[in-house]
Write an enzyme that holds these catalytic residues in place. Structure first.
Site, mmCIF file in Angstrom:
data_model
loop_
_atom_site.group_PDB
_atom_site.id
_atom_site.type_symbol
_atom_site.label_atom_id
_atom_site.label_comp_id
_atom_site.label_asym_id
_atom_site.label_seq_id
_atom_site.Cartn_x
_atom_site.Cartn_y
_atom_site.Cartn_z
ATOM 1 C CE LYS A 180 -1.587 1.713 4.034
ATOM 2 N NZ LYS A 180 -1.325 3.132 4.275
ATOM 3 C CG ASN A 181 2.633 2.690 3.511
ATOM 4 O OD1 ASN A 181 1.451 3.023 3.372
ATOM 5 N ND2 ASN A 181 3.205 2.553 4.699
ATOM 6 C CB CYS A 225 -4.315 6.469 10.763
ATOM 7 S SG CYS A 225 -5.074 4.985 10.109
ATOM 8 N NE ARG A 266 0.435 10.331 9.940
ATOM 9 C CZ ARG A 266 0.057 9.282 9.226
ATOM 10 N NH1 ARG A 266 -1.171 8.866 9.262
ATOM 11 N NH2 ARG A 266 0.914 8.658 8.452
ATOM 12 C CG ASP A 282 3.451 1.692 9.329
ATOM 13 O OD1 ASP A 282 2.978 2.561 10.070
ATOM 14 O OD2 ASP A 282 3.639 1.878 8.113
ATOM 15 N NE ARG A 285 -7.207 4.618 6.055
ATOM 16 C CZ ARG A 285 -7.091 5.874 6.414
ATOM 17 N NH1 ARG A 285 -7.689 6.304 7.492
ATOM 18 N NH2 ARG A 285 -6.370 6.697 5.712
HETATM 19 C C1 UD1 Z 1 4.787 6.969 5.957
HETATM 20 C C2 UD1 Z 1 3.884 5.760 5.879
HETATM 21 C C3 UD1 Z 1 3.388 5.373 7.259
HETATM 22 C C4 UD1 Z 1 4.573 5.181 8.194
HETATM 23 C C5 UD1 Z 1 5.497 6.384 8.179
HETATM 24 C C6 UD1 Z 1 6.771 6.185 8.975
HETATM 25 C C7 UD1 Z 1 2.890 6.044 3.666
HETATM 26 C C8 UD1 Z 1 1.683 6.315 2.883
HETATM 27 N N1 UD1 Z 1 2.763 6.096 5.016
HETATM 28 O O1 UD1 Z 1 4.002 8.030 6.489
HETATM 29 O O2 UD1 Z 1 2.634 4.171 7.147
HETATM 30 O O3 UD1 Z 1 4.070 4.989 9.510
HETATM 31 O O4 UD1 Z 1 5.897 6.675 6.819
HETATM 32 O O5 UD1 Z 1 7.472 5.096 8.504
HETATM 33 O O6 UD1 Z 1 3.934 5.764 3.133
HETATM 34 N N2 UD1 Z 1 6.941 14.739 10.006
HETATM 35 C C9 UD1 Z 1 7.052 16.082 10.275
HETATM 36 N N3 UD1 Z 1 6.836 16.951 9.243
HETATM 37 C C10 UD1 Z 1 6.534 16.536 7.976
HETATM 38 C C11 UD1 Z 1 6.438 15.160 7.727
HETATM 39 C C12 UD1 Z 1 6.662 14.271 8.774
HETATM 40 O O7 UD1 Z 1 7.307 16.498 11.396
HETATM 41 O O8 UD1 Z 1 6.367 17.380 7.092
HETATM 42 C C13 UD1 Z 1 7.183 13.779 11.111
HETATM 43 C C14 UD1 Z 1 5.936 12.943 11.429
HETATM 44 O O9 UD1 Z 1 5.060 13.600 12.326
HETATM 45 C C15 UD1 Z 1 6.547 11.696 12.026
HETATM 46 C C16 UD1 Z 1 7.853 11.556 11.238
HETATM 47 O O10 UD1 Z 1 8.148 12.833 10.686
HETATM 48 O O11 UD1 Z 1 6.868 11.900 13.361
HETATM 49 C C17 UD1 Z 1 7.809 10.514 10.146
HETATM 50 O O12 UD1 Z 1 6.796 10.832 9.226
HETATM 51 P P1 UD1 Z 1 6.891 10.420 7.691
HETATM 52 O O13 UD1 Z 1 8.115 9.599 7.477
HETATM 53 O O14 UD1 Z 1 6.712 11.644 6.861
HETATM 54 O O15 UD1 Z 1 5.616 9.506 7.548
HETATM 55 P P2 UD1 Z 1 4.536 9.528 6.406
HETATM 56 O O16 UD1 Z 1 5.175 9.745 5.088
HETATM 57 O O17 UD1 Z 1 3.388 10.367 6.823
#
Ligand code: UD1
Length: 420
Positions: A23-24, A117, A122, A306, A398
């Site tokens: 999915k990711n 979620c 986030r 995850d 999902r």
């Molecule tokens: C992706 C995955 C999710 C997984 C996560 C971490 C997808 C669709 N989802 O989510 O399943 O749990 O990676 O492996 O691929 N952060 C910030 N600012 C930002 C972006 C992120 O502070 O602009 C922080 C987040 O709050 C979190 C950390 O960085 O604490 C990691 O987030 P990120 O790696 O961006 O996760 P996602 O891409 O949302």
């Protein structure tokens, strides 16, 4: 109509299961189709609600997608630059990926803030900072993000944190930005590598994914093409943890062990036998597992957030005590309360859960509070004595296609029921 899963626990898991596509990996790749002026065929489509929402978002941009068996065929030739509304973005956080792709193709975009979620705040500040570093003008007003990339230029971006989403957004944008963009301190997750492979298959010039630095040499346009999306390492991990928790002997067909090294190391410590066949993993578990003293979630290649919830289930029935620390998402311990209803001994303080292993879990009515917590509760139900009812299973759908069928195929007793 509400759906629930009803589980009669206590069965060992035995047999073979095929691991679906990730999915990711699929989500950013679908978004990246916005960049392509052509027809794109994606193999191994999985019927997941998050992917359905992403297809709706693409449809709103005049990008059609239709299924031919497991192959998804998209046509992005007549893509249009439309505002992406709150109604669509609230359903899936990955909607934010479309921003980088729209900016690449059309040099402007308007998108509502993303949902997803409820596992923490986030934010998307790293995405925004990255775009700004490449010269995109951004104004945030009334819940919408207005972006203009007319004067954007290739350059260097250093991410303060290796965010998966921000890395992927910037890779997409830079693919159609003239010149060489260097992205530093990027996420190294296998899904980032899969996105790179997809972009290159469509004619982009991207290299370095899987390391700390990604180099993108912008092209004038991308074409269509064929691509097979990677197997889901989180679904793989969920199945590995399910066998470790319930006992049994299962072959995971299509599972890639190098994507799950941190988990496999923990499973070996907890007394599982693991055999790696390259494109298959066999896991055997018999006696009661041993607790792992300390586990913390961190970016890849460390233990993934995850899999934290299903790992909590394994630790809750292991011999000993485990300290499980969540470093990525501050609200991701929702499963602990539900596990305690089933007889687990878990105490959460700030970002750490202290799990004292118990001999038995007992069936109960439990409520999924996010996608991975939902899957974890199914695993707990399969281990527990008696019947467990898992509510809020829309979360599970999902990210897991027909999870009840996958587990039933291995001998578990898991049934989906519809409540009028
Ligand atoms: C992706 C995955 C999710 C997984 C996560 C971490 C997808 C669709 N989802 O989510 O399943 O749990 O990676 O492996 O691929 N952060 C910030 N600012 C930002 C972006 C992120 O502070 O602009 C922080 C987040 O709050 C979190 C950390 O960085 O604490 C990691 O987030 P990120 O790696 O961006 O996760 P996602 O891409 O949302």
């Amino acid at each position: 109509m509400e759906e629930r899963l009803i589980i009669n626990g206590g069965k060992k898991l035995i047999g073979e299961v095929k691991i679906d596509a990730s999915k990711n990996a699929f989500l950013p790749i679908l978004a990246a189709c916005v960049l392509c002026n052509g027809e794109i065929c994606l193999e191994n489509y999985v019927d997941l609600t998050d992917l359905g929402v992403m297809r709706e978002i693409l449809q709103s941009l005049n990008i059609t997608s239709k299924l031919d068996g497991k192959r998804l065929i998209l046509d992005a030739r007549d893509a249009k630059n439309e505002r992406i509304s709150h109604e669509l973005t609230m359903k899936v956080r990955a909607s934010i990926f479309v921003l980088g792709a729209l900016l690449g193709r059309f040099r402007s975009a308007v998108i509502a803030y993303p949902g997803g979620c409820n596992i923490g705040s986030r934010p998307i500040d790293l995405h925004i900072k990255g775009f700004k570093a490449l010269g995109v003008k951004i104004v945030e007003r009334h819940g919408y993000i207005y972006c203009n990339a007319q004067n954007a230029k290739a350059g260097e971006v250093f991410l303060d944190f290796p965010s998966v989403g921000a890395t992927e957004s910037l890779m997409m944008f830079a693919s159609l930005l003239e010149g060489e963009t260097v992205l530093k301190n990027v996420a190294k997750e296998p899904e980032v590598v899969d996105l790179q492979d997809f972009l290159c298959a469509m004619g982009a010039d991207v290299s370095g994914a899987g390391s700390d630095v990604i180099v993108v040499r912008g092209k004038k346009h991308l074409d269509g093409g064929n691509f097979a999306v990677m197997p889901d390492r989180i679904v793989t991990g969920t199945h590995l943890l399910a066998v470790a928790t319930c006992g049994g002997d299962v072959m995971l067909d299509g599972a890639i062990s190098r994507h799950n090294e941190s988990l496999l190391a923990f499973l070996k410590q907890s007394a599982c036998q693991i055999e790696d066949f390259g494109d298959k993993i066999r896991v055997k578990a018999g006696k009661r597992p041993f607790s792992i003293d300390k586990i913390q979630t961190l970016p890849y290649p460390h233990f993934p957030t995850d899999l934290q919830s299903p790992m909590m289930v394994l630790q809750s029935v292991s011999q000993g005590v485990c300290l499980l620390q969540e470093n990525l998402f501050e609200n991701r311990f929702g499963v602990a309360t539900e596990l305690c209803k089933m007889g687990a001994d878990v105490v959460v303080k700030d970002r750490t859960a202290c799990i004292v292993g118990v001999e038995k879990l007992y069936g109960a009515d439990v409520f999924a509070c996010d996608l991975r917590a939902g899957a974890a509760l199914v695993v707990a139900g399969m281990k527990a004595e008696g019947y467990t009812t898992v509510h809020n299973i829309a979360y599970i759908d999902r990210g897991y296609e027909k999870l009840e069928e996958k587990f039933s195929q291995l001998g578990a007793d898991v049934k989906r029921v519809k409540i009028e």
